[in-house]
Design a protein around this motif. Structure first.
Motif, mmCIF file in Angstrom:
data_model
loop_
_atom_site.group_PDB
_atom_site.id
_atom_site.type_symbol
_atom_site.label_atom_id
_atom_site.label_comp_id
_atom_site.label_asym_id
_atom_site.label_seq_id
_atom_site.Cartn_x
_atom_site.Cartn_y
_atom_site.Cartn_z
ATOM 1 N N THR A 13 0.857 -1.180 0.000
ATOM 2 C CA THR A 13 0.000 0.000 0.000
ATOM 3 C C THR A 13 0.895 1.232 0.000
ATOM 4 N N ASN A 14 0.324 2.281 -0.468
ATOM 5 C CA ASN A 14 1.056 3.548 -0.536
ATOM 6 C C ASN A 14 2.362 3.412 -1.331
ATOM 7 N N TYR A 32 6.718 6.481 -2.889
ATOM 8 C CA TYR A 32 5.415 6.810 -2.318
ATOM 9 C C TYR A 32 4.491 7.262 -3.431
ATOM 10 N N LYS A 33 3.213 7.059 -3.187
ATOM 11 C CA LYS A 33 2.235 7.518 -4.172
ATOM 12 C C LYS A 33 2.188 9.036 -4.224
ATOM 13 N N ASN A 34 1.752 9.547 -5.329
ATOM 14 C CA ASN A 34 1.516 10.981 -5.514
ATOM 15 C C ASN A 34 2.759 11.840 -5.307
ATOM 16 N N LYS A 35 3.932 11.228 -5.401
ATOM 17 C CA LYS A 35 5.117 12.019 -5.147
ATOM 18 C C LYS A 35 6.057 12.094 -6.341
ATOM 19 N N GLN A 52 10.586 5.040 -0.967
ATOM 20 C CA GLN A 52 10.300 4.245 0.227
ATOM 21 C C GLN A 52 11.611 3.740 0.816
ATOM 22 N N ASP A 97 -3.616 8.331 -8.273
ATOM 23 C CA ASP A 97 -4.948 8.923 -8.417
ATOM 24 C C ASP A 97 -4.954 10.437 -8.256
ATOM 25 N N LYS A 98 -4.284 10.897 -7.205
ATOM 26 C CA LYS A 98 -4.332 12.338 -6.964
ATOM 27 C C LYS A 98 -3.564 13.104 -8.011
ATOM 28 N N GLU A 99 -2.487 12.492 -8.467
ATOM 29 C CA GLU A 99 -1.715 13.150 -9.520
ATOM 30 C C GLU A 99 -2.549 13.301 -10.777
#
Lengths: 250, 1039
Positions: A13-14, A32-35, A52, A97-99
């Motif tokens: 996750t993440n 990490y996600k969105n980074k 990570q 997703d957020k990106e």
């Protein structure tokens, strides 16, 4: 969905994986996600906020770390952090997703801004606001295509909006200076392309000031060039004909 | 059950001497509408049981829901006393500060006003405001002290306490009147002084100083409120009772046998009665004697309340019989004591009688208008009455001398004047009339208003905005209803229909053109709350515009603007007012769904001189720079390859086809120059037209002498301010202004062979100047125009920037031209493959360039037919425009960039005790106080401050809330101001690190604004999507 059963498989996750193929081998790093997008655009400057772990994998989800010799053969170094940075900038990214969301939102706004910039309300000759255009775009259920340029999409949107509301591209004001003998003939040809002729002046030369739809500009330009063989000239007086200044209701 | 028929009213209207036009004024919730209810119930229009609960005058739905009045409304009442019959035109006004414009209108129409004060709350901010308004309009006030019952029931005062409390209130209000009076006297004196000084200076005579303030010689005793003068009554509108001193004086003079006159003088004040001697003596407080007012009046009322509240049946009966009243069985048995009190008191001391009697006695009839008021109404500004034309002066005679003009004056009679101040109303069922509604034909002239009248033209000095119109319908205003009338005699308040095409907000109607328009209304509140309004469905725009026009007509205190951005901005006096306007717009005028948002705030971009000190006030260059992570990376991205940057900010760029080279530098203009440019934008525009006509070889004689002079003067001013080595010869080399060819930015051409400046040269030279560079020059100017229209920070226009074109090298281009012919065929092929013509400034060019895919060839703004030199990069002129534009952008980016914010000047009137809170609100919103001074003769302070427009949303509301309405700001746009902080600033030195930390995450005002604009426009914003990577929701969705 079945009942939750405990497994010995640990889900990631993440985690966003960035992959790169080098020397016939696939390398991955765990981020990490969105980074990642933030790192690429230079907004995020702290590497530890992106990675990570600094190790390079062959397969992140299986936890297989890349062999040292493979790294040296592919990258010429075994400095994991350095390789991570390379992979980060050049590898293929999973867009999170957020990106994706912010990207689409940004494009949507951008399209609306371009439309608002190019168009006017034909009744008042005043532009519409961006917020209004955004709402109209939502009304016609326009979906943004991430791989097309915003300008192209804006032109598409204008076409679609015209069916729903009173909107028109702001006219462009041009001045032609044409030689007299060819002028008459040329004028007939130009007529269908011109929206409003504001003034006509026959002196030694034929001078026309007119409003046109910006979409026809290229056509007109070519026509004049071809017909007059370089003798006629074309001048842009105003890119968009809009009302200026504030108006107070009296 | 209407007691008075329409015929009766019409008959009463004719007797001008017995008409009273009054309005009810007070702070919000002091009981204006309840009082009006009581007065209405006396006419039988509503039941007396419902009086105070129905709020008849609040006919709007939102008024009933919120429980406050929002629109004034008028009603005509009949009152008979003795054998005199009176017509009372009563106007109920709103008390909330947002609607003080309604009060202004009401006050203008009336001859007198009832000021209502809550006995518990006393003087409130709006009480002061309405008193001031009444004073400014020169109308006579009477005082009603309301809610006496609260002193008994809620505060449980003894009669003695209540008396001193009431005395206190009376003193306060008289003190207020006193201040108004003093400030007026002082003002007059100041005026006189300046006048006399002018005279003296010319005479050089001996000056005699007059140190007396003039206060001593002016009599002011008649101004004050006092019960013995009969201009104060004490009421409880909710319980339906009220009394003046006179009422009791009459009763007790019979009972005790003391003369009524004596009682009148002594009932209020520190007197007591010696019952045995039947003598009235001065009170000696030490002896514990009660004043007459307490003993004879208050104690009786207290005992009545006491009896009823304690349900003392016997005592009630005793009181009722002793008063000679009859109480209905229903009321007597009612369980709620309030009902009983109401039933008893409204018979014993009927409120309507007390109030209306005072109104009829103390307030003037329309015939008694003072000459002073007439003169004031007719003279606008500094004009004096004597300067008006004789015809106009003659009107005054008709106005002020109570001269009765003959009854049967014909329509054309010139000796009369009707003027109407209008005031609108709400009649949902009759939309055409709704916009316009006059409540008044000013009463002073004795003329009937005939139907179908239109004023004859005359040759008098022209008055702006004068129009002739025909009055179509006349109405009697009866609260929420209208009665159509055939004619209305002078001195009445009436409604007029059919003026919607002529009248906006307010107008003076007169049968004579010689009548000057009356002075504008004194608005206590000016509109300051701005919002942008949009239809929910974009296709409903026309309805919205129409609705907003109607709203504008219907509300005296609303402003509506269409901004250049296409926004429809609604400016209202306050949040509550705004809410009402929006409701009106939604439900009545536009009938569509609308959405409301913060208006778009404009910014400007500029550059400054490099700062000498850093953010912690250390000199720059002395400290060691701390290596900032990725600092180098950022610097790279600013300027792409192919652009040369000199250390002093000179940018050199070539066109994509490498044929031309431009060198551009950006410099900040001095502030004064920017200002001059702003002021003279019209002149610059006309200059532009001039030059273009010159270039075409047209007749130069068209330029008139005046413009010539103006241009010279303008040029002189510029030269005056642009001095020093850096600016040498600059003015002569100005090539263009921008954006839109008339803005506050300059393009200067410093190349050697330049001779095409904006200044109109001697004829002949310019026309011959069809040089080889002319068309290419145009492209460069176009590029400059585009660059100034949208800056690199957030695509807002530039301001106060000077671009200097140091060098331009087009020699290669000329060589190319000769070998042009061969290229042409080839280029035609290439051209076919290109996409849509981009005629606009490529907005995100910056990013595109950074992505290493420069495509400026797409942006072809203007193409000249003279040299069809097109290669794979598109026409040459287009390339030139794009190159110039880019060069300007980079030239800006290498300089310290700053954002400019629009500023309001803000005038705040505040009393001394809330001054601190005003300052707190101002500083919270980045405002700056310029000056603060005390208004002479009052305790008001006038504060002058500047406030960024970006911070003004909600400012008025906040300041009012924080100061309990004691400070009211006025905002006017004044100027553009540079925000000192650098939007791109990051800490670089040791000290700055210590002070701001590594991320510098404390507020940077300029960056905040810049990012807000970029976000709104959909531009790229340097912001992290997620601040902390570890703090994201880590569960995957299918678990």
């Amino acid at each position: 969905m079945s009942i939750f059963t405990p497994t010995n498989q640990i889900r990631l996750t993440n985690v966003a994986v960035v992959r790169m193929k080098r020397a016939g081998k696939r390398f991955e790093i765990a981020c990490y996600k969105n980074k990642v997008v933030g790192w690429r655009s230079g907004v995020e400057k702290d590497l530890d906020e992106v990675l990570q772990t600094h190790s390079v994998f062959v397969n992140v989800s299986k936890g297989q770390v890349a062999k040292k010799e493979d790294l040296i053969s592919a990258f010429g170094t075994d400095d994991q952090t350095e390789i991570c940075k390379q992979i980060l900038t050049k590898g293929e990214v999973q867009v999170s997703d957020k990106e994706r969301h912010t990207q689409l939102e940004q494009m949507f706004r951008d399209i609306a801004t371009i439309v608002a910039d190019k168009c006017v309300n034909p009744e008042t000759k005043r532009p519409y606001t961006v917020i209004l255009i955004e709402r109209a775009m939502k009304d016609i259920h326009y979906s943004v295509k991430p791989n097309k340029s915003t300008k192209q999409q804006a032109l598409e949107v204008i076409k679609q909006l015209k069916e729903k509301m009173k909107i028109e591209r702001a006219h462009m004001r041009l001045r032609f200076i044409l030689p007299v003998n060819e002028g008459k003939k040329l004028k007939e040809k130009l007529k269908p392309l011109i929206k409003v002729i504001e003034s006509e002046d026959y002196n030694q030369q034929l001078e026309i000031v007119c409003l046109i739809d910006p979409g026809c500009f290229r056509e007109i330009d070519e026509l004049i060039k071809k017909e007059t063989k370089g003798k006629g000239s074309l001048e842009v007086l105003n890119l968009k004909d809009v009302e200026e200044g504030d108006e107070k209701f009296e | 059950m209407v007691l008075n028929s329409l015929d009766k009213m019409i008959q009463l209207q004719k007797n001008t001497a017995n008409i009273r036009n009054i309005c009810v004024l007070a702070h919000v919730d002091h009981g204006k509408t309840t009082l009006a209810d009581c007065l209405i119930s006396s006419n039988g229009i509503i039941s007396s049981r419902l009086a105070g609960k129905l709020r008849y005058m609040d006919s709007r739905e939102d008024e009933q829901i919120r429980g406050i009045t929002m629109k004034s409304s008028a009603i005509s009442l009949h009152y008979a006393t003795g054998n005199e019959e009176y017509l009372i035109n009563l106007i109920d006004s709103p008390g909330h500060v947002d609607f003080s414009s309604e009060v202004s209108t009401a006050v203008r129409i009336c001859d007198g006003c009832i000021i209502v004060v809550d006995a518990v709350e006393g003087i409130c901010p709006q009480t002061q405001a309405v008193l001031r308004q009444a004073w400014l309009e020169n109308i006579r006030p009477v005082l009603v002290i309301n809610k006496i019952d609260r002193l008994i029931v809620e505060l449980k005062f003894t009669p003695q306490e209540a008396y001193s409390h009431l005395k206190n209130i009376l003193e306060q209000i008289n003190a207020l009147t006193g201040t108004l009076f003093t400030s007026k006297v002082l003002e007059e004196r100041a005026e006189r002084e300046t006048e006399s000084q002018v005279n003296l200076n010319s005479e050089q005579g001996e000056q005699v100083y007059d140190w007396s303030t003039g206060l001593e010689d002016t009599d002011d005793s008649h101004l004050y409120f006092s019960p013995e003068q009969g201009n104060v009554v004490f009421t409880s509108a909710i319980d339906g009772w009220g009394f003046g001193i006179e009422h009791f004086a009459k009763i007790y003079s019979q009972k005790i046998g003391i003369k009524k006159e004596v009682l009148l003088k002594t009932l209020w004040g520190d007197y007591y009665i010696n019952m045995k001697a039947k003598k009235i003596m001065k009170v000696d407080q030490a002896k514990g004697k009660k004043p007459l007012f307490v003993q004879l009046i208050l104690e009786n009322i207290w005992s009545l309340y006491d009896a009823v509240l304690k349900r003392d049946k016997e005592k009630i009966d005793k009181i009722v019989t002793s008063l000679g009243l009859k109480i209905g069985a229903r009321e007597a048995r009612h369980s709620d004591p309030k009902v009983q009190i109401n039933a008893i008191c409204s018979q014993w001391l009927p409120i309507s009688h007390a109030v209306l009697a005072m109104v009829c006695q103390k307030l003037p009839s329309p015939l008694d208008i003072t000459a002073e008021r007439v003169e004031k109404l007719m003279c606008t500004g500094s004009q004096t009455f004597d300067s008006l034309p004789p015809e106009t002066q003659a009107l005054k005679a008709g106005l002020s001398l109570k001269k009765k003009l003959p009854r049967d004056v014909s329509v054309q009679d010139k000796g009369t004047q009707r003027s109407l101040q209008q005031h609108r109303h709400r009649y949902p069922w009759s939309p055409p009339r709704m916009g316009v509604h006059l409540t008044q034909v000013q009463r002073e002239k004795s003329q009937e208003v005939p139907l179908g009248f239109s004023a004859p033209p005359d040759d008098l000095p022209p008055v702006p905005h004068m129009a002739y119109c025909t009055l179509e319908n006349l109405y009697l205003l009866m609260g929420r209803e209208l009665e159509e009338l055939e004619e209305v005699p002078p001195g009445n308040v009436l409604g007029i229909g059919g003026l919607q095409d002529f009248v906006l907000k307010s107008a003076t109607l007169c049968s004579l053109p010689s009548c000057p328009p009356f002075i504008p209304l004194n608005f206590e509140a000016t509109p300051i709350v701005r919002v942008a309004v949009e239809p929910k469905h974009p296709s409903e725009m026309p309805q919205l515009v129409k609705g907003m026009k109607l709203l504008n007509q219907a509300d005296p205190c609303v402003q509506i603007l269409i901004q250049e951005t296409g926004e429809h901005v609604l400016v209202t006096a306050g949040e509550v007012h705004l809410q009402r306007c929006l409701d009106d717009l939604k439900e009545r005028f536009a009938k569509i769904h609308i959405s409301v948002s913060e208006p778009i705030i404009p910014f400007r971009e500029t550059i400054t001189k490099p700062p000498k000190v850093d953010m912690v006030n250390e000199e720059i260059g002395k400290q060691q720079k701390v290596a900032v992570i990725h600092q180098t990376k950022e610097d790279q991205s600013k300027v792409p390859e192919g652009v040369q940057v000199d250390s002093d900010g000179l940018i050199t760029m070539t066109t994509p086809n490498k044929l031309a080279m431009l060198s551009v530098r950006a410099m900040p203009l001095p502030e004064e120059v920017t200002q001059i440019l702003e002021e003279n934008s019209d002149l610059i525009r006309s200059m532009e037209q001039l030059t273009s006509s010159l270039n075409e070889g047209k007749d130069t004689q068209m330029i008139n002498q005046k413009t010539q002079e103006k241009i010279l003067e303008f040029k002189g001013k510029l030269e005056h301010h642009l001095t020093g080595r850096k600016w040498r010869n600059t003015v002569d080399q100005i090539w263009s202004f921008g954006p839109r060819k008339c803005g506050p930015n300059i393009l200067v051409n410093k190349s050697e062979d330049f001779q095409n400046s904006v200044w109109p040269g001697p004829a002949g030279k310019a026309s011959k100047e069809a040089s080889r560079y002319r068309d290419l020059g145009n492209s460069i100017v176009s590029g400059f125009q585009l660059a100034t229209l949208s800056g690199p920070m957030c695509e807002e226009p530039l301001m106060g920037v000077c671009f200097v074109l140091e060098k331009w090298d087009l020699s290669k281009f000329e060589e190319q031209e000769t070998s042009d012919k061969q290229n042409q065929e080839q280029s035609d092929l290439v051209k076919g493959g290109q996409g849509e013509v981009k005629t606009y400034s490529g907005r995100d060019e910056n990013q595109e360039q950074q992505d290493d895919c420069p495509e400026p060839f797409e942006k072809r703004t203007a193409q000249k037919g003279d040299s069809p030199l097109t290669d794979c990069y598109g026409p040459f002129s287009g390339q030139l425009i794009a190159t110039m534009k880019e060069a300007c952008r980079y030239a800006l980016q290498v300089k310290p960039q700053r954002l400019m914010a629009a500023m309001y000047t803000c005038d705040i009137m505040a009393t001394g005790d809330v001054l601190g809170r005003v300052y707190a609100v101002l500083s919270k919103r980045e405002g700056r106080v310029l000056q603060e001074e005390m208004k002479e003769g009052t305790d008001m302070f006038i504060i002058k401050a500047v406030l960024p427009v970006a911070e003004s949303f909600g400012f008025a509301d906040e300041i009012r809330k924080r100061t309990s309405g004691l400070a009211s700001p006025q905002l006017v746009f004044s100027h553009w101001e540079i925000i000192p902080s650098d939007p791109f600033w990051v800490p670089t030195t040791e000290e700055e690190y210590l002070h701001f930390g590594e991320k510098a995450d404390c507020e940077n005002q300029a960056r905040k604004y810049m990012n807000a604009v970029r976000k709104r426009k959909g531009l790229y914003v340097e912001e992290k999507i997620v601040e902390h990577a570890e703090k994201q929701r880590t569960l995957s969705k299918n678990k």
